[in-house]
Design a protein around this motif. Structure first.
Motif, PDB file in Angstrom:
ATOM      1  N   ALA A 140       0.877  -1.173   0.000  1.00 23.00           N
ATOM      2  CA  ALA A 140       0.000   0.000   0.000  1.00 23.00           C
ATOM      3  C   ALA A 140       0.912   1.220   0.000  1.00 23.00           C
ATOM      4  O   ALA A 140       1.460   1.593   1.043  1.00 23.00           O
ATOM      5  CB  ALA A 140      -0.912  -0.001   1.222  1.00 23.00           C
ATOM      6  N   ILE A 171      -7.042   3.385  -3.460  1.00 26.51           N
ATOM      7  CA  ILE A 171      -7.918   3.227  -2.291  1.00 26.51           C
ATOM      8  C   ILE A 171      -8.261   4.558  -1.626  1.00 26.51           C
ATOM      9  O   ILE A 171      -9.253   4.638  -0.897  1.00 26.51           O
ATOM     10  CB  ILE A 171      -7.312   2.265  -1.249  1.00 26.51           C
ATOM     11  N   THR A 172      -7.457   5.579  -1.853  1.00 26.42           N
ATOM     12  CA  THR A 172      -7.726   6.891  -1.267  1.00 26.42           C
ATOM     13  C   THR A 172      -7.238   7.978  -2.211  1.00 26.42           C
ATOM     14  O   THR A 172      -6.423   7.736  -3.111  1.00 26.42           O
ATOM     15  CB  THR A 172      -6.997   7.077   0.079  1.00 26.42           C
ATOM     16  N   VAL A 205      -7.370  -6.710   0.388  1.00 27.71           N
ATOM     17  CA  VAL A 205      -7.347  -5.597  -0.561  1.00 27.71           C
ATOM     18  C   VAL A 205      -8.775  -5.203  -0.941  1.00 27.71           C
ATOM     19  O   VAL A 205      -9.116  -4.011  -0.960  1.00 27.71           O
ATOM     20  CB  VAL A 205      -6.512  -5.967  -1.807  1.00 27.71           C
ATOM     21  N   ASP A 206      -9.612  -6.180  -1.237  1.00 29.03           N
ATOM     22  CA  ASP A 206     -11.014  -5.870  -1.565  1.00 29.03           C
ATOM     23  C   ASP A 206     -11.718  -5.181  -0.395  1.00 29.03           C
ATOM     24  O   ASP A 206     -12.575  -4.311  -0.597  1.00 29.03           O
ATOM     25  CB  ASP A 206     -11.763  -7.145  -1.956  1.00 29.03           C
ATOM     26  N   LEU A 248     -10.584  -3.038   1.526  1.00 25.80           N
ATOM     27  CA  LEU A 248     -10.215  -1.625   1.604  1.00 25.80           C
ATOM     28  C   LEU A 248     -11.174  -0.733   0.824  1.00 25.80           C
ATOM     29  O   LEU A 248     -11.202   0.483   1.038  1.00 25.80           O
ATOM     30  CB  LEU A 248      -8.782  -1.429   1.105  1.00 25.80           C
ATOM     31  N   TRP A 249     -11.986  -1.331  -0.067  1.00 23.18           N
ATOM     32  CA  TRP A 249     -12.975  -0.545  -0.821  1.00 23.18           C
ATOM     33  C   TRP A 249     -14.376  -0.643  -0.217  1.00 23.18           C
ATOM     34  O   TRP A 249     -15.306  -0.071  -0.766  1.00 23.18           O
ATOM     35  CB  TRP A 249     -12.996  -0.991  -2.279  1.00 23.18           C
ATOM     36  N   SER A 295     -14.324   0.492   5.433  1.00 19.62           N
ATOM     37  CA  SER A 295     -12.932   0.923   5.309  1.00 19.62           C
ATOM     38  C   SER A 295     -12.830   2.336   4.761  1.00 19.62           C
ATOM     39  O   SER A 295     -11.999   3.132   5.226  1.00 19.62           O
ATOM     40  CB  SER A 295     -12.165  -0.044   4.407  1.00 19.62           C
ATOM     41  N   GLN A 296     -13.654   2.653   3.795  1.00 19.56           N
ATOM     42  CA  GLN A 296     -13.607   3.994   3.225  1.00 19.56           C
ATOM     43  C   GLN A 296     -13.967   5.051   4.276  1.00 19.56           C
ATOM     44  O   GLN A 296     -13.399   6.139   4.294  1.00 19.56           O
ATOM     45  CB  GLN A 296     -14.544   4.077   2.024  1.00 19.56           C
ATOM     46  N   ASP A 338     -14.846   5.974  -2.686  1.00 20.15           N
ATOM     47  CA  ASP A 338     -16.248   5.559  -2.781  1.00 20.15           C
ATOM     48  C   ASP A 338     -17.129   6.804  -2.825  1.00 20.15           C
ATOM     49  O   ASP A 338     -17.112   7.612  -1.890  1.00 20.15           O
ATOM     50  CB  ASP A 338     -16.610   4.703  -1.577  1.00 20.15           C
TER      51      ASP A 338
END
Length: 339
Positions: free
Chosen positions: A96, A125-126, A271-272, A274-275, A279-280, A292
């Motif tokens: 990451a 992711i961000t 990893v999935d 994190l979306w 997590s968001q 998101d």
């Protein structure tokens, strides 16, 4: 459930002791069926607080779903240094990192072999923007990039040779200069700001710590770093320049190492995760801009979108940026040498 936070160098020394924590580094995919398994996360320094919220939630969800406990080995380093450590033998299952170019380092080393961008939100992711942090009340009246060139202004940003965050900072300054002038003018703006730089730390987090300790009038950093400090009780002014760059932060499973450790299934699940909305929200609560859209809408009052915001494509993409700005003898080296 165990969670250890180590530097990349410490983890390199402990690669052969990971079996005690649940991972047999010589085992094939049979590791997936064990009652306990260890994931090694190699990350840049800034999202540490967000991962502290996300990891326990993933551990609970995974154990509920599969009956398997997941331990985490965590390493947080400057993004460029972390990428080089992984490429050099630190067997992180998940990377990451701060920027696409550092993931490319692992792709070039043939450690990541899948199309990591073929994921949600292009593998990011961000997001964030490069912002300016000043002391409470903004006593030096810092409003935009040109103010950082004034005599007597002490500026902090990290070293772009080690820090992904620093490359975003330098890209933001150079891009702002391009918006207002040409390549010569952009280099001139960067050079004039650099003359006022007090110190360059190894990472964005280290640079922020130096600022917290009282050095400097203004720190050039991720907006989320400043928002996190204010969430925690600090009172820094967050100045978003009119022209600044959109930051995008990627994640990827490191194929060579997950296959070696037998951790692919759980690594891909993390990893999935994190979306997910959960997590968001954790990222948003630590100052990041979520990818998101629904979560971004929930936290929209936390951010300011500058009118002149641009992304890396404005500078020609990362390949061009690495060549024009950061290659040996390129713009950044000439700025350092005063040429």
């Amino acid at each position: 459930m165990k969670k250890r936070v180590l530097t990349a160098s410490a983890l390199l020394l402990s690669l052969f002791t990971l079996t005690a924590c649940g991972t047999d580094s010589s085992a094939p995919a049979s590791g997936e069926s064990k009652k306990e398994i260890t994931l090694t996360l190699g990350a840049y320094t800034v999202p540490k607080e967000a991962f502290a919220k996300i990891i326990p939630e993933f551990q609970k969800e995974w154990e509920k779903k599969t009956g398997q406990k997941v331990n985490f080995q965590e390493s947080y380093e400057a993004s460029g240094a972390q990428a080089r450590a992984i490429a050099g033998g630190f067997e992180a299952d998940i990377a990451a990192l701060s920027l696409e170019g550092d993931i490319d380092t692992l792709t070039d080393a043939k450690l990541i072999t899948h199309d990591w961008k073929n994921k949600q939100h292009g593998g990011m992711i961000t997001t964030s923007v490069v912002a300016l942090g000043t002391r409470e009340g903004n006593p030096k009246n810092i409003k935009d990039w040109e103010d950082l060139t004034r005599p007597g202004i002490s500026v902090l940003y990290p070293n772009p040779k080690t820090s992904g965050g620093a490359q975003w900072d330098i890209n933001a300054i150079y891009g702002a200069g391009l918006k207002r002038s040409d390549e010569a003018g952009a280099k001139d703006l960067l050079a004039r700001i650099h003359k006022n730089v007090k110190t360059m730390d190894k990472s964005g987090r280290a640079s922020m710590t130096t600022f917290e300790n009282g050095t400097g009038d203004v720190v050039v950093t991720y907006e989320n770093e400043l928002l996190l400090r204010n969430i925690e009780g600090a009172k820094y002014n967050v100045v978003v320049p009119n022209d600044t760059i959109k930051i995008e932060n990627p994640v990827a499973v490191v194929d060579k190492y997950v296959d070696k450790h037998g951790t692919r299934e759980v690594a891909e699940a993390f990893v999935d995760f994190l979306w997910t909305t959960e997590s968001q929200r954790a990222f948003a609560k630590t100052g990041y801009r979520p990818v998101d859209p629904q979560v971004a809408e929930e936290f929209k009052d936390q951010y300011k979108t500058p009118p002149g915001q641009f992304d890396i494509s404005f500078l020609g993409g990362w390949d061009k940026v690495r060549k024009d700005l950061y290659a040996d003898g390129a713009i950044w080296d000439r700025v350092l040498m005063g040429k």
